[in-house]
Scaffold this motif. Structure first.
Motif, PDB file in Angstrom:
ATOM      1  N   ARG A  10      36.718  -1.349  71.794  1.00  0.00           N
ATOM      2  CA  ARG A  10      36.677  -2.688  71.226  1.00  0.00           C
ATOM      3  C   ARG A  10      38.070  -3.312  71.192  1.00  0.00           C
ATOM      4  NH1 ARG A  10      31.864  -4.005  69.234  1.00  0.00           N
ATOM      5  NH2 ARG A  10      32.747  -5.688  67.963  1.00  0.00           N
ATOM      6  N   GLU A  11      39.092  -2.490  70.908  1.00  0.00           N
ATOM      7  CA  GLU A  11      40.465  -2.996  70.890  1.00  0.00           C
ATOM      8  C   GLU A  11      40.910  -3.464  72.270  1.00  0.00           C
ATOM      9  OE1 GLU A  11      42.857   0.129  69.316  1.00  0.00           O
ATOM     10  OE2 GLU A  11      41.855   0.102  67.362  1.00  0.00           O
ATOM     11  N   LEU A  12      40.372  -2.848  73.324  1.00  0.00           N
ATOM     12  CA  LEU A  12      40.752  -3.203  74.691  1.00  0.00           C
ATOM     13  C   LEU A  12      39.795  -4.207  75.313  1.00  0.00           C
ATOM     14  CD1 LEU A  12      41.803   0.343  75.953  1.00  0.00           C
ATOM     15  CD2 LEU A  12      43.288  -1.543  75.242  1.00  0.00           C
ATOM     16  N   GLY A  13      38.932  -4.794  74.494  1.00  0.00           N
ATOM     17  CA  GLY A  13      38.053  -5.859  74.963  1.00  0.00           C
ATOM     18  C   GLY A  13      36.751  -5.397  75.578  1.00  0.00           C
ATOM     19  N   MET A  14      36.521  -4.084  75.670  1.00  0.00           N
ATOM     20  CA  MET A  14      35.305  -3.560  76.314  1.00  0.00           C
ATOM     21  C   MET A  14      34.223  -3.371  75.250  1.00  0.00           C
ATOM     22  SD  MET A  14      37.003  -0.816  78.986  1.00  0.00           S
ATOM     23  CE  MET A  14      38.036  -0.011  77.762  1.00  0.00           C
ATOM     24  N   ARG A 173      43.569   1.705  83.000  1.00  0.00           N
ATOM     25  CA  ARG A 173      44.399   0.517  83.277  1.00  0.00           C
ATOM     26  C   ARG A 173      45.423   0.308  82.172  1.00  0.00           C
ATOM     27  NH1 ARG A 173      47.396  -2.072  84.923  1.00  0.00           N
ATOM     28  NH2 ARG A 173      47.435  -4.057  86.015  1.00  0.00           N
ATOM     29  N   PHE A 174      45.106   0.790  80.981  1.00  0.00           N
ATOM     30  CA  PHE A 174      45.955   0.557  79.823  1.00  0.00           C
ATOM     31  C   PHE A 174      46.707   1.812  79.375  1.00  0.00           C
ATOM     32  CE2 PHE A 174      42.142  -2.070  79.751  1.00  0.00           C
ATOM     33  CZ  PHE A 174      42.706  -3.333  79.846  1.00  0.00           C
ATOM     34  N   GLY A 175      46.401   2.949  80.024  1.00  0.00           N
ATOM     35  CA  GLY A 175      47.018   4.215  79.658  1.00  0.00           C
ATOM     36  C   GLY A 175      46.005   5.090  78.960  1.00  0.00           C
ATOM     37  N   PRO A 179      47.350   4.123  75.305  1.00  0.00           N
ATOM     38  CA  PRO A 179      46.999   2.796  75.820  1.00  0.00           C
ATOM     39  C   PRO A 179      47.953   1.713  75.311  1.00  0.00           C
ATOM     40  CG  PRO A 179      45.501   3.431  74.068  1.00  0.00           C
ATOM     41  CD  PRO A 179      46.371   4.618  74.320  1.00  0.00           C
ATOM     42  N   VAL A 180      49.172   1.725  75.868  1.00  0.00           N
ATOM     43  CA  VAL A 180      50.204   0.776  75.446  1.00  0.00           C
ATOM     44  C   VAL A 180      50.632  -0.162  76.566  1.00  0.00           C
ATOM     45  CG1 VAL A 180      51.117   2.380  73.730  1.00  0.00           C
ATOM     46  CG2 VAL A 180      52.119   2.341  76.021  1.00  0.00           C
ATOM     47  N   THR A 181      50.104   0.053  77.780  1.00  0.00           N
ATOM     48  CA  THR A 181      50.598  -0.692  78.941  1.00  0.00           C
ATOM     49  C   THR A 181      50.496  -2.196  78.720  1.00  0.00           C
ATOM     50  OG1 THR A 181      49.798   1.132  80.299  1.00  0.00           O
ATOM     51  CG2 THR A 181      50.444  -0.860  81.441  1.00  0.00           C
ATOM     52  N   HIS A 182      49.365  -2.660  78.240  1.00  0.00           N
ATOM     53  CA  HIS A 182      49.184  -4.102  78.033  1.00  0.00           C
ATOM     54  C   HIS A 182      50.067  -4.631  76.908  1.00  0.00           C
ATOM     55  CE1 HIS A 182      46.719  -2.269  74.993  1.00  0.00           C
ATOM     56  NE2 HIS A 182      46.442  -3.436  74.443  1.00  0.00           N
ATOM     57  N   ALA A 183      50.310  -3.780  75.893  1.00  0.00           N
ATOM     58  CA  ALA A 183      51.166  -4.205  74.780  1.00  0.00           C
ATOM     59  C   ALA A 183      52.608  -4.387  75.246  1.00  0.00           C
ATOM     60  CB  ALA A 183      51.088  -3.189  73.654  1.00  0.00           C
ATOM     61  N   VAL A 184      53.084  -3.476  76.110  1.00  0.00           N
ATOM     62  CA  VAL A 184      54.425  -3.630  76.685  1.00  0.00           C
ATOM     63  C   VAL A 184      54.478  -4.921  77.504  1.00  0.00           C
ATOM     64  CG1 VAL A 184      56.138  -2.627  78.234  1.00  0.00           C
ATOM     65  CG2 VAL A 184      54.802  -1.140  76.740  1.00  0.00           C
ATOM     66  N   GLY A 185      53.413  -5.182  78.272  1.00  0.00           N
ATOM     67  CA  GLY A 185      53.359  -6.400  79.064  1.00  0.00           C
ATOM     68  C   GLY A 185      53.413  -7.651  78.226  1.00  0.00           C
ATOM     69  N   TYR A 193      62.400  -8.013  75.071  1.00  0.00           N
ATOM     70  CA  TYR A 193      62.536  -6.767  75.822  1.00  0.00           C
ATOM     71  C   TYR A 193      62.825  -5.578  74.905  1.00  0.00           C
ATOM     72  CZ  TYR A 193      62.846 -10.327  79.410  1.00  0.00           C
ATOM     73  OH  TYR A 193      62.575 -11.401  80.214  1.00  0.00           O
ATOM     74  N   GLU A 194      63.437  -5.835  73.758  1.00  0.00           N
ATOM     75  CA  GLU A 194      63.648  -4.749  72.801  1.00  0.00           C
ATOM     76  C   GLU A 194      62.315  -4.192  72.329  1.00  0.00           C
ATOM     77  OE1 GLU A 194      65.835  -3.789  68.506  1.00  0.00           O
ATOM     78  OE2 GLU A 194      65.858  -5.829  69.318  1.00  0.00           O
ATOM     79  N   GLN A 195      61.380  -5.066  71.948  1.00  0.00           N
ATOM     80  CA  GLN A 195      60.074  -4.601  71.495  1.00  0.00           C
ATOM     81  C   GLN A 195      59.294  -3.942  72.624  1.00  0.00           C
ATOM     82  OE1 GLN A 195      58.662  -4.293  68.555  1.00  0.00           O
ATOM     83  NE2 GLN A 195      60.503  -5.085  67.544  1.00  0.00           N
ATOM     84  N   ALA A 196      59.506  -4.417  73.859  1.00  0.00           N
ATOM     85  CA  ALA A 196      58.842  -3.781  75.000  1.00  0.00           C
ATOM     86  C   ALA A 196      59.287  -2.328  75.134  1.00  0.00           C
ATOM     87  CB  ALA A 196      59.130  -4.552  76.279  1.00  0.00           C
ATOM     88  N   VAL A 197      60.603  -2.091  75.025  1.00  0.00           N
ATOM     89  CA  VAL A 197      61.125  -0.724  75.123  1.00  0.00           C
ATOM     90  C   VAL A 197      60.661   0.111  73.942  1.00  0.00           C
ATOM     91  CG1 VAL A 197      63.227   0.677  75.088  1.00  0.00           C
ATOM     92  CG2 VAL A 197      63.120  -1.386  76.507  1.00  0.00           C
ATOM     93  N   LEU A 198      60.724  -0.453  72.743  1.00  0.00           N
ATOM     94  CA  LEU A 198      60.302   0.287  71.557  1.00  0.00           C
ATOM     95  C   LEU A 198      58.829   0.680  71.639  1.00  0.00           C
ATOM     96  CD1 LEU A 198      62.128  -1.711  68.737  1.00  0.00           C
ATOM     97  CD2 LEU A 198      62.685   0.574  69.584  1.00  0.00           C
ATOM     98  N   THR A 199      58.016  -0.205  72.186  1.00  0.00           N
ATOM     99  CA  THR A 199      56.590   0.090  72.315  1.00  0.00           C
ATOM    100  C   THR A 199      56.362   1.216  73.315  1.00  0.00           C
ATOM    101  OG1 THR A 199      55.996  -2.180  71.741  1.00  0.00           O
ATOM    102  CG2 THR A 199      54.340  -0.879  72.921  1.00  0.00           C
ATOM    103  N   TYR A 200      57.043   1.136  74.465  1.00  0.00           N
ATOM    104  CA  TYR A 200      56.830   2.149  75.498  1.00  0.00           C
ATOM    105  C   TYR A 200      57.380   3.509  75.081  1.00  0.00           C
ATOM    106  CZ  TYR A 200      56.533   4.399  80.030  1.00  0.00           C
ATOM    107  OH  TYR A 200      56.227   5.271  81.044  1.00  0.00           O
TER     108      TYR A 200
END
Length: 424
Positions: A10-14, A173-175, A179-185, A193-200
């Motif tokens: 549900r979190e990933l829209g499916m 598709r999201f990991g 499943p953080v790929t879309h959140a980094v995106g 970009y700081e939050q992108a690195v922190l998320t990954y």
């Protein structure tokens, strides 16, 4: 239609399955041999002469990006010189084509890696890029189904998949583990970009070991790359590469992101596009619309590439074309270009973009940062496949073919209707 009760989906829209039929449960990928993928290549692409060496890559239990980096290391070249037409699952046996710039067949034949077979095929005058394939063939085993009426359920779901299921982007598709790929995106699109690195690097998930979770959590809190660099396992080379950059260049979060392979970096943004598509498709079902029931404003994509828009006057003809397999309803995946016309997806997409504070201009900036075009595109909302199935005790074997960009796990999900962790 039946709604998913699993929070991760549900979190990933499916949020929906195609039918109300009960699933078969079971377990996917008990072994890599249970998930076999063979690419159907464009054999004529690039001709037979040129600086690119086309090779077949067969791998077992390898993530593609890591396999490419190891192959490049053995060849003594940059991984940026290797291209491919499609990403493949890790926990699987996969066979695909890759292109390598300016190497000889003899050098490739000298590459030896465990569970990888690399064989030269021919030369070409251009590299392979995502989408340069006809499709993929799958041989999949779902094990340990405990339902008493297994055969009848398989038959019913097989018929459902033949008619069409929601063409969601699958969990991988999201990991699958994180499943953080879309959140980094999303953070890249926002320019944070700081939050992108922190998320990954720093966002921990329950499926990871307690040690790794602790390392991630400490880095997320302190932003100090030193301790994490010392403590992360050596095999976590992407995290370590980013941390090493931050250690050498404190605060340079854009530079840390650029330590990642370009195609992985671009996948973050495209994963967010995928997330928006999944959410918009589920919103369509929330609104009472169906996979094959066109409504005025829907965008149609025909097999020959022609497009059209459904109106009150042509809705009947559109429904007939959809039933006969001549076209499909498509939703717009947003990018720096806006959707043409008045597609039904637009209000849902616009609302999602507003909720996440993302604009077409953000996609344009991300295109420059990642060096990848994110122009937006229409994607069919229905996935259809002719399934060949057989049953042996509690196991179900499925064979089918899908076009590029469609997910076998979306088919398996319809059969299993199980917790997504049983599909990893």
């Amino acid at each position: 239609m039946k709604q998913s009760t699993y929070p991760l989906e549900r979190e990933l829209g499916m949020r929906y399955y195609a039918s109300d039929a009960e699933g078969i449960g079971g377990r996917l990928r008990a072994t890599p041999e249970d998930f076999i993928v063979g690419e159907i290549p464009l054999e004529s692409k690039g001709g037979t002469t040129g600086p690119y060496l086309i090779c077949t890559l067969k791998k077992t239990n390898w993530e593609l990006q890591h396999a490419v980096k190891e192959i490049a290391k053995r060849l003594g070249i940059s991984h940026r010189r290797i291209g491919w037409a499609g990403t493949k699952d890790r926990n699987a046996i996969t066979e695909q084509w890759i292109s390598i710039y300016d190497v000889t067949p003899e050098r490739v034949a000298a590459v030896h890696l465990k569970d990888i077979v690399l064989e030269p095929v021919r030369n070409a005058n251009e590299a392979l890029s995502l989408g340069d394939l006809l499709g993929n063939r799958f041989g999949i085993v779902i094990r340990d189904s405990e339902v008493p009426d297994l055969a009848s359920r398989v038959q019913a779901i097989t018929e459902t998949v033949r008619e069409g299921v929601p063409n969601y982007f699958g969990l991988q598709r999201f990991g699958a583990i994180r499943p953080v790929t879309h959140a980094v995106g999303e953070w890249i699109l926002r320019g944070d970009y700081e939050q992108a690195v922190l998320t990954y690097v720093g966002l921990a998930f329950p499926s990871e070991s307690a040690t790794v979770r602790a390392i991630r959590g400490t880095f997320f809190t302190t932003r100090d790359p030193g301790p994490a660099l010392k403590e992360f396992p050596v095999q976590m080379n992407y995290e370590r590469a980013m941390l090493q950059h931050l250690y050498n260049h404190p605060g340079d979060y854009p530079g840390a992101l650029h330590e990642l392979p370009p195609k992985l970096l671009s996948m973050f943004v495209s994963a967010f596009q995928s997330y928006l598509f999944n959410c918009a498709l589920s919103q369509r079902f929330d609104d009472g619309h169906q996979l094959t029931g066109p409504v005025p404003g829907d965008h149609l994509v025909f097999a020959n590439g022609r497009t059209d828009t459904v109106t009150s006057g042509n809705a009947g003809a559109a429904a007939m074309h959809i039933r006969r397999g001549r076209c499909s309803i498509a939703l717009f995946m947003p990018g720096k270009e806006k959707a043409g016309g008045t597609a039904t997806s637009a209000p849902a997409i616009d609302a999602l973009l507003a909720e996440h504070a993302i604009t077409p201009e953000d996609f344009g900036r991300a295109s420059h940062f990642v060096d990848t075009k994110f122009e937006g595109a229409f994607r069919p909302i229905s996935l259809k496949a002719a399934i060949e199935s057989s049953i042996a005790e509690k196991s179900v074997h499925l064979e089918f073919t899908l076009p590029p960009g469609h997910y076998a796990t979306t088919v398996c999900r319809e059969f299993m209707k199980a917790d997504p962790v049983r599909m990893i």
